[in-house]
Design an enzyme around this catalytic site. Sequence first.
Site, PDB file in Angstrom:
ATOM      1  N   GLU A  21      -1.453   5.265  12.980  1.00 45.84           N
ATOM      2  CA  GLU A  21      -1.115   6.491  12.251  1.00 45.84           C
ATOM      3  C   GLU A  21      -1.372   7.728  13.119  1.00 45.84           C
ATOM      4  O   GLU A  21      -0.585   8.679  13.105  1.00 45.84           O
ATOM      5  CB  GLU A  21      -1.920   6.572  10.948  1.00 45.84           C
ATOM      6  CG  GLU A  21      -1.485   7.746  10.072  1.00 45.84           C
ATOM      7  CD  GLU A  21      -2.155   7.756   8.707  1.00 45.84           C
ATOM      8  OE1 GLU A  21      -3.126   6.993   8.506  1.00 45.84           O
ATOM      9  OE2 GLU A  21      -1.701   8.532   7.842  1.00 45.84           O
TER      10      GLU A  21
ATOM     11  N   HIS B 275      -9.655   2.288  -1.027  1.00 49.22           N
ATOM     12  CA  HIS B 275      -8.207   2.103  -0.954  1.00 49.22           C
ATOM     13  C   HIS B 275      -7.705   1.619  -2.317  1.00 49.22           C
ATOM     14  O   HIS B 275      -8.011   0.508  -2.740  1.00 49.22           O
ATOM     15  CB  HIS B 275      -7.890   1.076   0.138  1.00 49.22           C
ATOM     16  CG  HIS B 275      -6.444   0.985   0.488  1.00 49.22           C
ATOM     17  ND1 HIS B 275      -5.438   1.500  -0.300  1.00 49.22           N
ATOM     18  CD2 HIS B 275      -5.812   0.427   1.564  1.00 49.22           C
ATOM     19  CE1 HIS B 275      -4.261   1.266   0.269  1.00 49.22           C
ATOM     20  NE2 HIS B 275      -4.458   0.626   1.398  1.00 49.22           N
TER      21      HIS B 275
ATOM     22  N   PHE C  11       1.453  -2.829   3.946  1.00 48.56           N
ATOM     23  CA  PHE C  11       1.599  -4.172   4.539  1.00 48.56           C
ATOM     24  C   PHE C  11       3.070  -4.523   4.520  1.00 48.56           C
ATOM     25  O   PHE C  11       3.767  -4.289   3.535  1.00 48.56           O
ATOM     26  CB  PHE C  11       0.883  -5.218   3.679  1.00 48.56           C
ATOM     27  CG  PHE C  11      -0.559  -5.404   3.999  1.00 48.56           C
ATOM     28  CD1 PHE C  11      -1.063  -5.184   5.262  1.00 48.56           C
ATOM     29  CD2 PHE C  11      -1.427  -5.839   3.009  1.00 48.56           C
ATOM     30  CE1 PHE C  11      -2.409  -5.390   5.538  1.00 48.56           C
ATOM     31  CE2 PHE C  11      -2.768  -6.041   3.267  1.00 48.56           C
ATOM     32  CZ  PHE C  11      -3.260  -5.809   4.535  1.00 48.56           C
TER      33      PHE C  11
ATOM     34  N   LYS D 274      -9.688   8.264   1.454  1.00 49.24           N
ATOM     35  CA  LYS D 274     -10.157   6.888   1.230  1.00 49.24           C
ATOM     36  C   LYS D 274     -11.604   6.722   1.712  1.00 49.24           C
ATOM     37  O   LYS D 274     -12.273   5.765   1.342  1.00 49.24           O
ATOM     38  CB  LYS D 274      -9.256   5.891   1.964  1.00 49.24           C
ATOM     39  CG  LYS D 274      -7.863   5.760   1.334  1.00 49.24           C
ATOM     40  CD  LYS D 274      -7.048   4.654   1.984  1.00 49.24           C
ATOM     41  CE  LYS D 274      -5.663   4.519   1.371  1.00 49.24           C
ATOM     42  NZ  LYS D 274      -4.739   5.605   1.753  1.00 49.24           N
TER      43      LYS D 274
ATOM     44  N   CYS E  60       0.814  -1.223   0.000  1.00 48.66           N
ATOM     45  CA  CYS E  60       0.000   0.000   0.000  1.00 48.66           C
ATOM     46  C   CYS E  60       0.848   1.273   0.000  1.00 48.66           C
ATOM     47  O   CYS E  60       0.314   2.370  -0.141  1.00 48.66           O
ATOM     48  CB  CYS E  60      -0.936   0.013   1.202  1.00 48.66           C
ATOM     49  SG  CYS E  60      -1.659  -1.590   1.523  1.00 48.66           S
TER      50      CYS E  60
ATOM     51  N   HIS F 187      -2.953   8.147   5.518  1.00 43.59           N
ATOM     52  CA  HIS F 187      -3.170   6.844   4.882  1.00 43.59           C
ATOM     53  C   HIS F 187      -4.595   6.409   5.222  1.00 43.59           C
ATOM     54  O   HIS F 187      -5.311   5.956   4.345  1.00 43.59           O
ATOM     55  CB  HIS F 187      -2.118   5.849   5.394  1.00 43.59           C
ATOM     56  CG  HIS F 187      -2.149   4.546   4.668  1.00 43.59           C
ATOM     57  ND1 HIS F 187      -2.021   4.460   3.303  1.00 43.59           N
ATOM     58  CD2 HIS F 187      -2.291   3.268   5.105  1.00 43.59           C
ATOM     59  CE1 HIS F 187      -2.093   3.192   2.930  1.00 43.59           C
ATOM     60  NE2 HIS F 187      -2.251   2.442   3.998  1.00 43.59           N
TER      61      HIS F 187
END
Lengths: 435, 424
Positions: free
Chosen positions: A333, A359, A418, A354, A182, A322
């Site tokens: 985050e 995503h 990830f 998002k 990602c 994110h």
Amino acid sequence: MKQKRRIAITGIGMVTPVGNDAPTTWAALRAGKSGLGKIQHFDASGFPVRIGAEVKNFQLPAAIANSKHAKFASRSHRFALAAAEEALTDAGIRPQADNSARWGLSVGAGMMAMDYTEIEMTSRFCSNTDGADGEFQPDGLLDPKYPADPVAFCRSQTNAGLALLAQQFGIRGYATAVHTACASGGQAVGTALKVMRRGHVDFMLAGGFDSMLNPIGLSSFCLLGALCPDNDTPEKASRPFDATRAGFVLGEGAGFLVLEDWDAAKKRGAKIYAELAGDGNSCSSYRITDSPPNGDGPIQAIQQAIADAGARPEDIDYVNAHGTSTLMNDKSECAALRGVFGADVQRVAVSSTKSCMGHLIAAAGAVEAGVCALAIRDGIAPVSANCDELDPDCAVNVVRGQSRPLKIRAALSNSLGFGGSNSSLVFRHPDEVKA
Amino acid sequence: MSSKNSIAITGSGAVCGAGLGIDAIWQNILAGKSAVGPIEQWDARRWPVKISAEVRNVENRQLVEDRKLHKMISRTDMLGLCAAHQAVQQSGLLAHRDTLDDAGKTRFNDRTGIFAGSGGGNYRSNYDFYPALTASAGSLPKFGGEFSQSVNPMWLLKNLPNNVLCHVGIRYNFKGTNACVTNQCVGGVMALAEAAAALRNDEADRASVTAHDTPFEPETVAGYHRLGLLSSEALRPFDRDRSGTVFGEGAASVMLEKNSAATGRNAAILGEFLGSGCVTEATGILDLRPDGDGVSRAIELALADAGLAAADVGMIVAHGNGTRASDASEAAGIARVFGKNIPPVTGFKWAVGHLIAASGALDTVLALRALREKVVPGIAMLNAVDPACAALPVSNQSQTPRSDVALILCRGFGGMNVALLVRA
């Protein structure tokens, strides 16, 4: 210390679940319009998760549809070609015979190279049906009836998208494809910045493209339990920072930027959205599946990006997070944002786009880089939709309810992948750029 | 004497069909032994191509000690972690870190970069879905209810292209700047070039760089064969009778360090990274320019990056993949830069097979060894040089490098060309 080469963003292109070009996407994000819905382009009715953020009514621009390379393009390659074409048109500059070697290309490419139809077709020839256990049987590939398609094989090569973009636009300089899950799109844009600063090229087309919205991609995220299962309320399913958030919504698309030397862009009278000012990268090295709850990892990436931009945390007015809407990501985050901004964290507007477009995986960071540039240009922090009940673990200044007018001196975009790769980018308002 | 921009190489490692570890691979190459042999990973008796350079007779435990990890990663990752561990061990950096205080350790970890060149997606991973696809017999709604019965819940994470990057980070607690390049054949050398650039730019003090790939699987063999790229006989770089490439599998790794950091801790320095150049010919997925335009431009950029002239280069490790078009155009590109003054040229794919994403990185660690031993190994499979490659000083016998600098060339799909310069 020698001033780093300044890099201007002069072109933006997007193909997203909320619009097939950058202006449409940006208008939808400003309005908080959702691009999430029931999956339409394949029959997902039997899947545990049946919602996604699809690109809708997409057509290749004529300039590309007529090109002989188009047949080699997969779904995500087509998004990439269209977004790149838009970015170059928007910049009003493109590779020419005399400068094509000074143009570079940096892309974040998705991990699924093979179309589902190919996988399914191959499985029909290569699955052991004695006892119907479906074990792979290599000799099926030798069956004279196996419809081997060299074009499909070429399309499935790891760097096929990169190859098609370079060929379509005649880019002959540095070219790279990166994949850090990602974080890919953010890393691709950051790599482009570094390559330009090294002086290897004078122009760069940088972006990302992905589509995992197919039966295999959807399955793989269902298996991980990473997707929000709210099949009946798709437009509310992505709710970053909300106390009831339950996973992300899988999207698809592409985003591209045209990057140029700042002085050269000024000289030719180009419109400059923003300076691409800083890049930061770290690896959380915590667990493959989890984010460190204390924000360790993302903190270093954010700090590096701000330092690389020659800025300080107090210069950042907006963060495009994110913000995937998973329990773990958003908590980690926000811990990182508190770690970096300290007591000042409530001053900084934070949103996750998002919430509206899902995503986009390997394309996410690249599209969101473009969103930051547009947010700076228009002085608007786009809304973080669906955050009705702010999670105390995410107690930052989330742009809730509606988009917020805001003079943005500098913006930060995070992409956290990830496996622990973290990418942060810093963008600066042109007025804040000192000669 | 190190150049201003050079980066120290303090560790290296490799695994491929020719051996586990650089010593073993090197000895086989010097002895003229090729690892190319019958395909063993599946029954290939009916296949038009029956050869490959597989990693044979190596247990998973020899690749990665931690058994728990074996189920969480794929074979390409195992090979990558094996090479990475060799390089980390040889560098002595972990013992050095142990001598630091807590703040020093934290800084060390945050300032240690991780770079990977990965083959990216593969076909093999799709096979895990075949039982569910078979059971649902073309019905997607049925498949949607079926896949969770037979597919590992961690399937996605097992198949991440960036797994080596993640696991190197977790295993050694390295946490610095990172990248995973998935640019087919040139991924590994580009990871190396990006790592060196990060050190030059002070984004990190040291970096682990690992390239790994297992391109060798039924669908790639079938696909490459249909495109006419594979030999069914042997990989003979620059030979008149060459008939294509042969797949290998494996990994190579180096530990890069800033010169000041390496000398500061009295590390043994294996060699230096001097410079790189990277270009595309913009010719699409498969095609390449017959004139070697990308080869010569990449070399010229690398020389400029290193501050060297062509005459400084002591030997060339060519891409030499054994296909008609690539070898001929590579020879043309080399000749354009070096004119009549081409240093000894060799290539290693005849012995180790084509490792795709790991190919150039393996060539780089072997080039360092060649420079240290002052031997340019011969290409044992070379019988008669193709007239199209006649300008190249290639031989089936060993030659002697004319300086301590090696040029490594790596080419890939997408018209990609990368040149690296190292010294040892």
